[in-house]
Structures are given as C-alpha cells and as structure tokens.
Enzyme design. Sequence first.
Site, short mmCIF file in Angstrom:
data_model
loop_
_atom_site.label_atom_id
_atom_site.label_comp_id
_atom_site.label_asym_id
_atom_site.label_seq_id
_atom_site.Cartn_x
_atom_site.Cartn_y
_atom_site.Cartn_z
N GLU A 96 0.83 -1.21 0.00
CA GLU A 96 0.00 0.00 0.00
C GLU A 96 0.86 1.26 0.00
O GLU A 96 1.76 1.41 0.83
CB GLU A 96 -0.92 -0.03 1.23
CG GLU A 96 -1.90 1.13 1.27
CD GLU A 96 -2.87 1.03 2.45
OE1 GLU A 96 -3.18 -0.09 2.89
OE2 GLU A 96 -3.33 2.09 2.91
N LYS A 274 -7.11 -1.02 11.72
CA LYS A 274 -6.48 -1.44 10.46
C LYS A 274 -5.26 -0.54 10.19
O LYS A 274 -4.20 -1.00 9.73
CB LYS A 274 -7.49 -1.35 9.30
CG LYS A 274 -7.05 -2.01 8.02
CD LYS A 274 -6.31 -1.08 7.07
CE LYS A 274 -6.01 -1.75 5.75
NZ LYS A 274 -5.23 -0.90 4.84
N ASP A 290 4.47 -14.63 11.83
CA ASP A 290 3.13 -15.14 11.56
C ASP A 290 2.18 -13.95 11.73
O ASP A 290 1.70 -13.68 12.82
CB ASP A 290 2.80 -16.27 12.55
CG ASP A 290 1.40 -16.82 12.37
OD1 ASP A 290 0.59 -16.18 11.67
OD2 ASP A 290 1.12 -17.88 12.94
N HIS A 388 -8.27 26.28 6.64
CA HIS A 388 -7.25 27.33 6.77
C HIS A 388 -6.92 27.92 5.42
O HIS A 388 -6.76 29.13 5.28
CB HIS A 388 -5.98 26.74 7.40
CG HIS A 388 -6.11 26.56 8.87
ND1 HIS A 388 -5.21 25.85 9.62
CD2 HIS A 388 -7.05 27.00 9.74
CE1 HIS A 388 -5.59 25.87 10.88
NE2 HIS A 388 -6.70 26.56 10.97
C1 MEV Z 1 -5.68 2.87 5.27
O1 MEV Z 1 -4.93 1.74 4.91
C2 MEV Z 1 -5.68 3.06 6.75
C3 MEV Z 1 -6.59 4.16 7.26
O2 MEV Z 1 -7.91 3.98 6.76
C4 MEV Z 1 -6.57 4.10 8.76
C5 MEV Z 1 -7.58 5.00 9.42
O3 MEV Z 1 -8.63 5.32 8.83
O4 MEV Z 1 -7.34 5.35 10.59
C6 MEV Z 1 -6.13 5.52 6.77
#
Ligand code: MEV
Length: 437
Positions: A96, A274, A290, A388
């Site tokens: 990613e 996540k 793992d 801003h």
């Molecule tokens: C993307 O891989 C992870 C996020 O969605 C985490 C979050 O929303 O806190 C940016």
Amino acid sequence: MKNVFNVAQGLKTMMRTSRIPGFYNLSVAERLSRIVEYAGLTEEEARLLSKEGNLSLDIADKMVENVIGTMAYPFSVALNFLIDGKEYIVPMVIEETSVVAAASNAAKMTRAKGGIFTDATDPIMIGQVQLTEVTSPFTARMKILEHRDEILKLANEQDPVLVKFGGGARDVEVKVVDSPAGPMVITHLLVDVRDAMGANAVNTMCEAVAPLIERLTGGKVCLRIVSNLADKRLVRARATVAKEEVGGEEGVDAIVKAWAFAASDPYRAATHNKGILNGCIAVALATGQDHRAIEAGAHAYAARTGRYMPLSVWEKDENGDLAGTLEMPMAVGLVGGATKTHPVAKVAVKILGVKTATELARVMGAVGLAQNLAALRALALEGIQAGHMRLHARNIAIQAGATGDLIDRVAEQMVRERKIRFDRAQELVKEFTEKVA
Ligand code: MEV
C-alpha cells in the site's frame, strides 16, 4: 524454463481439474508445468512465477507445500524512529502506498518529546486444553488445579531447551465454560516462550499434558492448541506530539475527536485498528512473522470487553499537546519460522537491530502507534487545513481588492487552482470584474 513450458504444452489435452493426485510430490518445475497447463499460462507468465529473487525456489519449497514459484513485494524502510532512547530504521514490506512515508513522518513528529516509549509483559503465550464429557466440571476444575505442579513439570519436560533459556510453563488456569455442546473445562497453560513466537512449543506442551488431565478428571480431551488471544503477551507504546506538529490545539482536538469516533463506533474502530496494523504487519512481513496471529490477537483483544474498541487512545495533555497510548498483544519471535528460514527476514532483523523477540514486539507496537498517528492526522486535519487555506485565500482576495461576493469567488477559484497568491488574486479580481461589466 523452455522445458517446463514444453512439458505443459504437451499436457494440453489433459482434462481441466483441480484434482492432481501426488501434486505435492512433484518438483517445483513439474508442479508449475501442471499449473501452466491448467490455467493456460503463457511462457512469460510461467517464467515470472519461477524467476528466483531473494527467496530461492529451493528454500520456498521447504517452507510450504505445493510451491510453484515466489512473489516479490516492495521492501522499504521507515526512518526517524526513536524508541526508548534508541534509534531504529524499520524495515517494512507492504503493497500500500503512503504507509511507509506516513510512519516516517509520524515518527519524526514524536522526536521533539523524546520519541516513543514502550513496555512489554513477559512473552507469555496461552495454550488451551479442551476437556469434554465431564459430569461434574467444577470438581474437575479443582482436581486439575490441585495438580498444577505436576502439569507444569510434565509440560516443561517437553522443552528442556526453552527451560534452559529461562522460559517454560509458568502457570495453569482452569475455567468452566458453557458451550452449545454442554459444559467444558478449559485448561490454560501459561508458557514463557522467550524469543520464540511460541505456537509450536505451546502446542507440544498442551498435547503432553492432555492425557494427565483426562486421567485426573475422567473426561475426554479434544483440542490442544495455542490461543491467538495473547493477552498475557502485551506490548505498550506511548508518545507525546507537540501541538505545533499538528496545527496547534485545534489540531490536537480534531485528532482526539477522530479517536473518540473510533471509541464509540466499531465500524470506525475497525478502520482505526487497520491503520495500526498497517504498520505492525508491514514489519511482521519484513521480519518473517506469523502476521495472521498478530492480526487475530489484535482484533480479539480489541473486542475483549464484548465491544470492539480502538487499540489506541489519544488525549490532550496538560500542556495542550497530543498524547497517544497503545496496548495490544504482540506474539512475535526471532527463533524458528520464516524469521530463520527466509534470507531476507534475517537481513530485516539485522537492519532493525533487535536482539530479543520482546524488543521486536516493542518496536512493532511503536510503529503501530506512529502509523495510527499519521492516519488520524491526515484524516482529521485535512478538513482543518482545507479550512485554513480557504481563510487564507479570502484574506488574499480582500488584499487584492475584492469586495462583497467577489471575495468568496476569488478565494474559491484560487483554492481550486491551488494558487493562493496575491498576483493571482489580482488577476482574478480583474477578470471577474470585467466579466460583470
Ligand atoms: C488505510 O490503509 C488506513 C486508514 O484507513 C486508517 C484509518 O482510517 O485510521 C487511513
């Protein structure tokens, strides 16, 4: 490679089926030729799979079953990590975009206040022994507990090396659970696994003590397996971020509010966690862990109260700065598994410079916290920054002579063009005024 392809072409008449008896006994090249045939892969596609990178087909074939090739992922490093006063360059393997840059940026933000501070429990894993068919489960529980020392002794006899290195079975806990299949007596074997991830050691011990548990209780043991809810093997990380790093107290408040959203809504908490795991898992992949065990542990721990919660907390401290803490299970090892067999994992551990599994766990907790900070900052402050920008653009428009409705029209156009400059404001004022005239 040509050979593999030719063999495959020769097999073209075979029926397309996923039943390939003895597939696991074939060589990697032979297996590949079967798959080339099955999926109609081109020579180029077959070559891609069998191309050897930093993991040889030979090693790959010894790691798992039915190997037909290997697959490379980007190997990056995140910079700027100051953890417990020590500098770390953190290897990360991830597909990613932005994750590595975000981790590096967030780590930099923590440095002014001393970096990230971590702590960890002893590396205690839990093994479970499921006892069924017991008529008086509570009496069975007592009998198991009465024989705690005998159980521990038997468990420790299974792994003299672990015991020699200061680890081993430490305690026994027993609970009675009500299940859809009737009451069960679940024994937890608590094992200090030192520098191992520990699943193998724990499973072996659970298997060894099962017959004793059956003898003591007259019940029947079914499963004997490690638990991935490693809540006795926790890592903790904390950091303070100067408010200036996040756009002042307004930014701190926005990040706290973003965390509060996760604390009150599991749909948001899942995404929040996540983001934390983006960091932890990238390090886990680089160092050959793992990672499914880490993910399972993280999510189960997040839901331990019966409600899925964020693994971190963000709050404003007495100086108005942003304070973040994180606590999660971290079952990682430096001995055994891919960490020892994958040549790149060994290099990753060397770059990281960690000496124990607990140190690795602490670094991974720190990376999780940094990753979370980066995500919340981006999500919560983008709105503020855009606000801003708009304010700034309005001021420039006014300076350039805009009045009334024209102020917003000029400001919006400059924001759209990302050119918030006095000369552009003047041009736009002229252009819009001429149009009206
Ligand atoms: C993307 O891989 C992870 C996020 O969605 C985490 C979050 O929303 O806190 C940016």
